[in-house]
Structures are given as C-alpha cells and as structure tokens.
Write a protein that holds these residues in place. Structure first.
Motif, PDB file in Angstrom:
ATOM      1  N   SER A  96      -7.874  12.351   8.201  1.00  0.00           N
ATOM      2  CA  SER A  96      -7.768  11.247   8.719  1.00  0.00           C
ATOM      3  C   SER A  96      -7.930  11.479  10.506  1.00  0.00           C
ATOM      4  CB  SER A  96      -6.187  10.608   8.602  1.00  0.00           C
ATOM      5  OG  SER A  96      -5.685   9.649   9.433  1.00  0.00           O
ATOM      6  N   SER A  97      -8.488  10.476  11.100  1.00  0.00           N
ATOM      7  CA  SER A  97      -8.408  10.477  12.560  1.00  0.00           C
ATOM      8  C   SER A  97      -7.450   9.457  13.361  1.00  0.00           C
ATOM      9  CB  SER A  97      -9.811   9.722  13.036  1.00  0.00           C
ATOM     10  OG  SER A  97      -9.908   8.532  12.700  1.00  0.00           O
ATOM     11  N   GLY A  98      -6.998   8.686  12.484  1.00  0.00           N
ATOM     12  CA  GLY A  98      -5.663   8.042  13.074  1.00  0.00           C
ATOM     13  C   GLY A  98      -6.425   6.359  13.657  1.00  0.00           C
ATOM     14  N   MET A 127      -7.587   4.110  12.045  1.00  0.00           N
ATOM     15  CA  MET A 127      -6.892   2.722  11.502  1.00  0.00           C
ATOM     16  C   MET A 127      -5.904   2.274  11.788  1.00  0.00           C
ATOM     17  SD  MET A 127      -8.157   0.405   9.234  1.00  0.00           S
ATOM     18  CE  MET A 127      -7.170  -0.984  10.094  1.00  0.00           C
ATOM     19  N   LYS A 157       1.991   1.592   6.455  1.00  0.00           N
ATOM     20  CA  LYS A 157       1.933   2.999   6.354  1.00  0.00           C
ATOM     21  C   LYS A 157       0.311   3.250   6.050  1.00  0.00           C
ATOM     22  CE  LYS A 157       4.419   6.204   5.935  1.00  0.00           C
ATOM     23  NZ  LYS A 157       3.953   7.105   5.135  1.00  0.00           N
ATOM     24  N   SER A 158      -0.489   3.453   7.255  1.00  0.00           N
ATOM     25  CA  SER A 158      -1.850   3.615   7.114  1.00  0.00           C
ATOM     26  C   SER A 158      -2.107   5.267   7.349  1.00  0.00           C
ATOM     27  CB  SER A 158      -2.704   2.991   8.088  1.00  0.00           C
ATOM     28  OG  SER A 158      -2.016   3.173   9.570  1.00  0.00           O
ATOM     29  N   ALA A 159      -0.801   5.975   7.579  1.00  0.00           N
ATOM     30  CA  ALA A 159      -1.173   7.476   7.382  1.00  0.00           C
ATOM     31  C   ALA A 159      -1.362   8.047   6.445  1.00  0.00           C
ATOM     32  CB  ALA A 159       0.221   8.062   8.170  1.00  0.00           C
ATOM     33  N   THR A 219       7.897  14.375  -0.191  1.00  0.00           N
ATOM     34  CA  THR A 219       8.897  13.213  -0.453  1.00  0.00           C
ATOM     35  C   THR A 219       7.613  11.959  -0.218  1.00  0.00           C
ATOM     36  OG1 THR A 219      10.786  14.023   0.438  1.00  0.00           O
ATOM     37  CG2 THR A 219      10.654  11.696   0.097  1.00  0.00           C
ATOM     38  N   LEU A 268       6.563   6.185   1.497  1.00  0.00           N
ATOM     39  CA  LEU A 268       6.496   4.775   1.215  1.00  0.00           C
ATOM     40  C   LEU A 268       7.319   4.321  -0.135  1.00  0.00           C
ATOM     41  CD1 LEU A 268       4.794   2.269   1.796  1.00  0.00           C
ATOM     42  CD2 LEU A 268       3.130   3.050   0.242  1.00  0.00           C
ATOM     43  N   PHE A 277      -1.000   1.771   2.150  1.00  0.00           N
ATOM     44  CA  PHE A 277      -2.465   2.062   1.923  1.00  0.00           C
ATOM     45  C   PHE A 277      -2.952   2.759   0.906  1.00  0.00           C
ATOM     46  CE2 PHE A 277      -5.264   0.592   5.953  1.00  0.00           C
ATOM     47  CZ  PHE A 277      -4.536  -0.069   6.383  1.00  0.00           C
ATOM     48  N   LYS A 279      -0.289   1.610  -7.672  1.00  0.00           N
ATOM     49  CA  LYS A 279       0.392   2.187  -6.470  1.00  0.00           C
ATOM     50  C   LYS A 279       1.255   0.685  -5.775  1.00  0.00           C
ATOM     51  CE  LYS A 279      -2.325   5.645  -4.783  1.00  0.00           C
ATOM     52  NZ  LYS A 279      -3.527   6.382  -4.073  1.00  0.00           N
ATOM     53  N   LYS A 297       5.262   1.612  -6.017  1.00  0.00           N
ATOM     54  CA  LYS A 297       6.062   1.898  -4.634  1.00  0.00           C
ATOM     55  C   LYS A 297       6.536   0.834  -4.096  1.00  0.00           C
ATOM     56  CE  LYS A 297       2.729   5.655  -3.534  1.00  0.00           C
ATOM     57  NZ  LYS A 297       2.439   6.883  -2.522  1.00  0.00           N
ATOM     58  N   ASN A 310      -8.816   1.211   0.333  1.00  0.00           N
ATOM     59  CA  ASN A 310     -10.281   1.387   0.904  1.00  0.00           C
ATOM     60  C   ASN A 310     -10.738   2.614  -0.164  1.00  0.00           C
ATOM     61  OD1 ASN A 310      -8.957   2.708   4.196  1.00  0.00           O
ATOM     62  ND2 ASN A 310      -8.297   3.362   2.001  1.00  0.00           N
ATOM     63  N   GLY A 331     -12.076   8.755   9.462  1.00  0.00           N
ATOM     64  CA  GLY A 331     -12.857   9.124  10.752  1.00  0.00           C
ATOM     65  C   GLY A 331     -13.935   8.220  11.169  1.00  0.00           C
ATOM     66  N   LYS A 352     -12.504  -1.332  12.696  1.00  0.00           N
ATOM     67  CA  LYS A 352     -11.098  -1.259  12.230  1.00  0.00           C
ATOM     68  C   LYS A 352     -10.317  -2.283  13.140  1.00  0.00           C
ATOM     69  CE  LYS A 352     -11.392   3.387  10.135  1.00  0.00           C
ATOM     70  NZ  LYS A 352     -11.331   4.656  10.114  1.00  0.00           N
TER      71      LYS A 352
HETATM   72  O1  PMT Z   1      -7.309   7.691  10.050  1.00  0.00           O
HETATM   73  P1  PMT Z   1      -8.711   7.277   9.819  1.00  0.00           P
HETATM   74  O2  PMT Z   1      -9.654   8.291   9.979  1.00  0.00           O
HETATM   75  O3  PMT Z   1      -8.817   5.776  10.528  1.00  0.00           O
HETATM   76  O4  PMT Z   1      -8.691   6.612   8.416  1.00  0.00           O
HETATM   77  C1  PMT Z   1      -7.916   5.658   7.750  1.00  0.00           C
HETATM   78  C2  PMT Z   1      -7.462   6.093   6.294  1.00  0.00           C
HETATM   79  C3  PMT Z   1      -8.720   6.059   5.247  1.00  0.00           C
HETATM   80  C4  PMT Z   1      -6.537   7.285   6.462  1.00  0.00           C
HETATM   81  C5  PMT Z   1      -6.480   4.866   5.960  1.00  0.00           C
HETATM   82  O5  PMT Z   1      -7.151   3.772   5.747  1.00  0.00           O
HETATM   83  C6  PMT Z   1      -5.834   5.342   4.740  1.00  0.00           C
HETATM   84  O6  PMT Z   1      -6.309   4.945   3.500  1.00  0.00           O
HETATM   85  N1  PMT Z   1      -4.608   5.569   4.755  1.00  0.00           N
HETATM   86  C7  PMT Z   1      -3.704   6.103   3.621  1.00  0.00           C
HETATM   87  C8  PMT Z   1      -4.203   7.467   3.011  1.00  0.00           C
HETATM   88  C9  PMT Z   1      -3.340   7.846   1.829  1.00  0.00           C
HETATM   89  O7  PMT Z   1      -2.427   8.820   2.011  1.00  0.00           O
HETATM   90  O8  PMT Z   1      -3.454   7.247   0.846  1.00  0.00           O
HETATM   91  P2  PMT Z   1      -2.613   7.683  -0.471  1.00  0.00           P
HETATM   92  O9  PMT Z   1      -3.416   6.792  -1.637  1.00  0.00           O
HETATM   93  O10 PMT Z   1      -2.673   9.047  -0.706  1.00  0.00           O
HETATM   94  O11 PMT Z   1      -1.096   7.231  -0.380  1.00  0.00           O
HETATM   95  C10 PMT Z   1      -0.764   5.902  -0.747  1.00  0.00           C
HETATM   96  C11 PMT Z   1       0.305   5.325   0.370  1.00  0.00           C
HETATM   97  O12 PMT Z   1       1.449   6.201   0.300  1.00  0.00           O
HETATM   98  C12 PMT Z   1       0.002   5.518   1.885  1.00  0.00           C
HETATM   99  O13 PMT Z   1       0.277   4.205   2.331  1.00  0.00           O
HETATM  100  C13 PMT Z   1       0.565   6.618   2.365  1.00  0.00           C
HETATM  101  O14 PMT Z   1       1.013   6.500   3.613  1.00  0.00           O
HETATM  102  C14 PMT Z   1       1.813   6.758   1.520  1.00  0.00           C
HETATM  103  N2  PMT Z   1       2.364   8.163   1.100  1.00  0.00           N
HETATM  104  C15 PMT Z   1       1.531   8.998   0.589  1.00  0.00           C
HETATM  105  C16 PMT Z   1       2.266  10.250   0.274  1.00  0.00           C
HETATM  106  C17 PMT Z   1       3.482  10.640   0.649  1.00  0.00           C
HETATM  107  N3  PMT Z   1       3.996  11.635   0.614  1.00  0.00           N
HETATM  108  N4  PMT Z   1       4.075   9.753   1.487  1.00  0.00           N
HETATM  109  C18 PMT Z   1       3.605   8.315   1.773  1.00  0.00           C
HETATM  110  O15 PMT Z   1       4.186   7.626   2.074  1.00  0.00           O
END
Ligand code: PMT
Length: 396
Positions: free
Chosen positions: A210-212, A214, A271-273, A303, A306, A321, A335, A339, A347, A357, A380
C-alpha cells in the motif's frame, strides 16, 4: 472542478509572472474560462500576447480601455467571475489591496469584487518578512481573502528563503479546491491510509504494497469538502495534504490505539489502510541470526480494527475497504456484515493499473441497505470525491 468556471487571473510585476503563463494554460486545459488582468510592471516580464494566446481571451491592463461601451470592463469582469486569483502578488500589489488603493485595472477590479479572492504572494524573502508586508497580509486575511503560503527555496534574486510562487500544478489544486461542494462543513472525518509495519527484529518487518495514495486522496478531498480531517497513517509514498492532521503510526497495534481514541469524536471513519492480519508472535530485540535450513516465524492474529469499531459504533458512519483478488462481491458483502460497517468499498487488487500503488482505482461500493454502485476506473482523487459524496448521504 474548474470546468466552465470563470477565473480572473491577476498578474502583478514579479519574475514569477512567467509561472502565471503555465497556470493559465493548465486552467484552460482543465476547462476553465480564464481572463487575465496585468499590471504595467507585469508587462515588463511577460507580454500581453502570451496571456491572450493561452487564455483565448482579451487581456486587461488599462482601466480606461473600454472595448464595449455598454459595459464598464473592470466591474463587468469581476461580476462575471467565479474566482479571482492574484498570482504572483507582489509586495506593492499586496500593500495596495490592503489599503484599498485602486489605481489600475487590477486593483480597481479587486476592490469591486464580490467573489472569493485567492492571493499568492511571491517576492524576495526580506520583502516578505518586512513588518509592513506581514501586516498587509494579515489585513488581507481579515477581508476574507485566502492567502497561499509562499514556497521556500532559491529565489530569483539569489537569496534562499520564503517567497517562491508555488508551482502551477499546486496552484491549480488550490484553485480546484475552491469549487468542491462543502458537504462536510463542521464534520470530523477520520481516515486511515498506507500499510502497517509488523516488526520481526530491529532490521526486518512484515508489510505490504500500500502506497497510501487512496487514503491520502480521501483525506485531501474530505478537507476540500469542508471537513476537519485526521489521517492515521502507516509509512506513505505520498505527502500528507496540508490542512490535514497527520498521525503517523507503524504497527497495527499503534493504529488500533490512535483510531480507537478518536472514534467517539468522528462523524465519518474511512478505513482505507491495508492493516496486517498477522504479526510475528515474538519480536526479537537483536537481529535474528541466519539459521542453516528453513526458518519458521510463528504469526499471531492482529486485532481487526474495523470490526472492533463496528462493535462500538453509535452515531458514526463507518466505511471499510476490501482488497480482493477473486470473488469480489461474495467476499465484500461477507465483510460488510461481519464487520458491521455502513459501506464497504471493494477493489480488485489483482491487476497493476488499479489498487495497490496505482494512481487509479476501480471499485464496487456496497451499502448496508443492499444497494450497490459500480464506480469505473478513474483517478483516486476523482474516486474519493464520488465516494465521499455517497457517504454524505448517511452522515448526519
Ligand atoms: O494505498 P494504495 O496504494 O493507494 O492502495 C489502496 C488500497 C488497495 C490499499 C485500498 O484501496 C484498500 O483496499 N485498502 C484496504 C486493504 C485491506 O486491508 O483490505 P482487507 O480486505 O484485508 O481488510 C478489510 C478492511 O478491514 C479494511 O478496511 C482494513 O483497513 C480493515 N482491517 C483489516 C485488518 C485489520 N487487522 N484491521 C482492520 O481494520
């Protein structure tokens, strides 16, 4: 955002006037109707013909030069403008505007303006820091004008310091931000961006691509839509936008702490991280020595931040996300329910031109009420605008 907007670009006499040419060109390319007013001293740096060709409009320099007897040009030009931008604004022009002096086309027009005014000072660092200039800048702010902080660096006069006109693309961004609908005025928006870093030992870690971009785009657009924005972020490959409160973190544990403590005060949490699902069970305090043969690192679950927010949420609109490589809809809707979020942005991250990225993204937005929106591939930043416009329907 500037498409079909009418912008009066006022150019005063400083060497940075050459950047106003590129600014004109970029605004015109973005669909704006740009009209240029110049001071006599600006003409010492750039000719009228340049701005006329770039803007495809007549250039205003003389308050007594009236082309249309049915109109008074310096009043008509501001009455029909959506925005006035003074770039570069010299110390002299700033002083005149602060004191209501109207002795040329530009200052006379600005004095008569009812539309928003942006002033971008550019001058020698000592002129900028002079108490007279600083006082005049404060006076302009008190009139409601938006002052752009000059850049710091090498100045044309040979000094190094503050006083540079920002680059044209940065000015375009600032100008665009004027035209965002202020849907989030008075709202607190919490956004997470980037990867987390889970340490193995002092020199090794587990992370992701992830580049951040988004999350940063969401933060920038939410700010431009009027929100107070906090960005809790892992290591980023792009800068944090100005005017956004940045909370840098490394591990998922730190992100959990920083997000949870700000959750109650937030109206919208996105929560886009890309948070790690697992971390090493043991973090070695010394560099882990090479072993001969395979090495097994035991991982434990982190933990789910989200999910923990979904369990606590009261008034907050909560957005997750989902980064998927297969069966996007099935995984995303699961999800969304598991959640307890209001929206889930899914995505497909299996390609290289969207997702991790990339500058663009393409998503499907799932709402807890069962509705779905397919948002096609776009930058984005554009996507952030579309998403935030959707989320606003739920934010009270
Ligand atoms: O940063 P960029 O390079 O721009 O890329 C963007 C992205 C692809 C990272 C972004 O668009 C994206 O999809 N972010 C979510 C990535 C992710 O962790 O997806 P997940 O399906 O594994 O998690 C689902 C959700 O749960 C997410 O909102 C995540 O933040 C949250 N999560 C996951 C694990 C955890 N321990 N805690 C969380 O809160």
């Amino acid at each position: 955002m500037v498409k079909d907007r009418t912008i009066l670009l006022c150019v005063s006499g400083g060497i940075a006037a050459y950047k106003a040419c590129a600014l004109t060109s970029k605004l015109v390319q973005a669909g704006a109707n740009v009209r240029v007013a110049m001071t006599k001293s600006a003409e010492q740096f750039v000719g009228q013909a340049t701005f006329q060709a770039l803007s495809r409009n007549p250039v205003y320099t003389d308050v007594f030069e009236e082309h249309d007897p049915t109109k008074i040009a310096h009043i008509d030009v501001v009455d029909s403008s959506d925005l006035i931008v003074v770039a570069p604004a010299t110390a002299n022009t700033i002083a005149k505007l602060a004191n209501g002096i109207a002795d040329d086309f530009m200052t006379t027009s600005i004095l008569a303006a009812k539309c928003p005014v942006i002033i971008s000072p550019a001058m020698n660092v000592n002129m900028l820091e002079h108490p007279a200039t600083q006082r005049n800048i404060e006076t302009l702010k008190s009139y409601g004008y938006q002052l752009i902080e000059p850049g710091v660096g090498n100045l044309a006069c040979g000094w190094i310091g503050g006083g540079r006109l920002p680059e044209p693309e940065d000015l375009v961004r600032i100008i665009e931000s004027q035209f965002f609908p202020k849907l989030y005025l008075g709202k607190d928006v919490l956004i997470t961006a980037g990867p987390t870093v889970e340490r193995i030992d002092p020199v090794r870690y587990l992370s992701n691509d992830s580049s951040g971009k988004m999350g940063v785009a969401l933060a920038e657009v939410a700010r431009d839509m009027g929100a107070r924005v906090t960005l809790v972020h892992g290591p980023l490959q792009v800068p944090v936008p100005e005017g956004v409160t940045a909370v840098p973190v490394k591990s998922s544990e730190e992100m959990l702490r920083e997000v949870t403590s700000r959750f109650e005060a937030s109206d919208l949490v996105v929560k886009s991280a890309a948070v790690a699902d697992y971390r090493p069970k043991t973090v070695h305090s010394e560099k882990h020595k090479k072993v001969h043969g395979p090495l097994t690192i035991e991982l434990e679950e982190t933990t789910d931040i989200l999910k923990s927010l979904g369990e606590k949420k009261t008034h907050q609109v909560l957005v997750g996300f989902a980064a998927e490589t297969e069966r996007l809809e099935e995984h995303a809707t699961a999800k969304l329910k598991r959640k307890n979020v209001d929206y889930l942005v899914a995505n497909d991250v299996s390609g290289s031109d969207v997702g991790f990225g990339a500058d663009d993204n393409e998503v499907v937005l799932f709402h807890a009420d069962g509705t779905t929106h397919r948002l096609p591939k776009q930058s984005k930043k554009q996507l952030a605008f579309e998403l935030l416009t959707h989320f606003k329907e739920a934010v009270r």
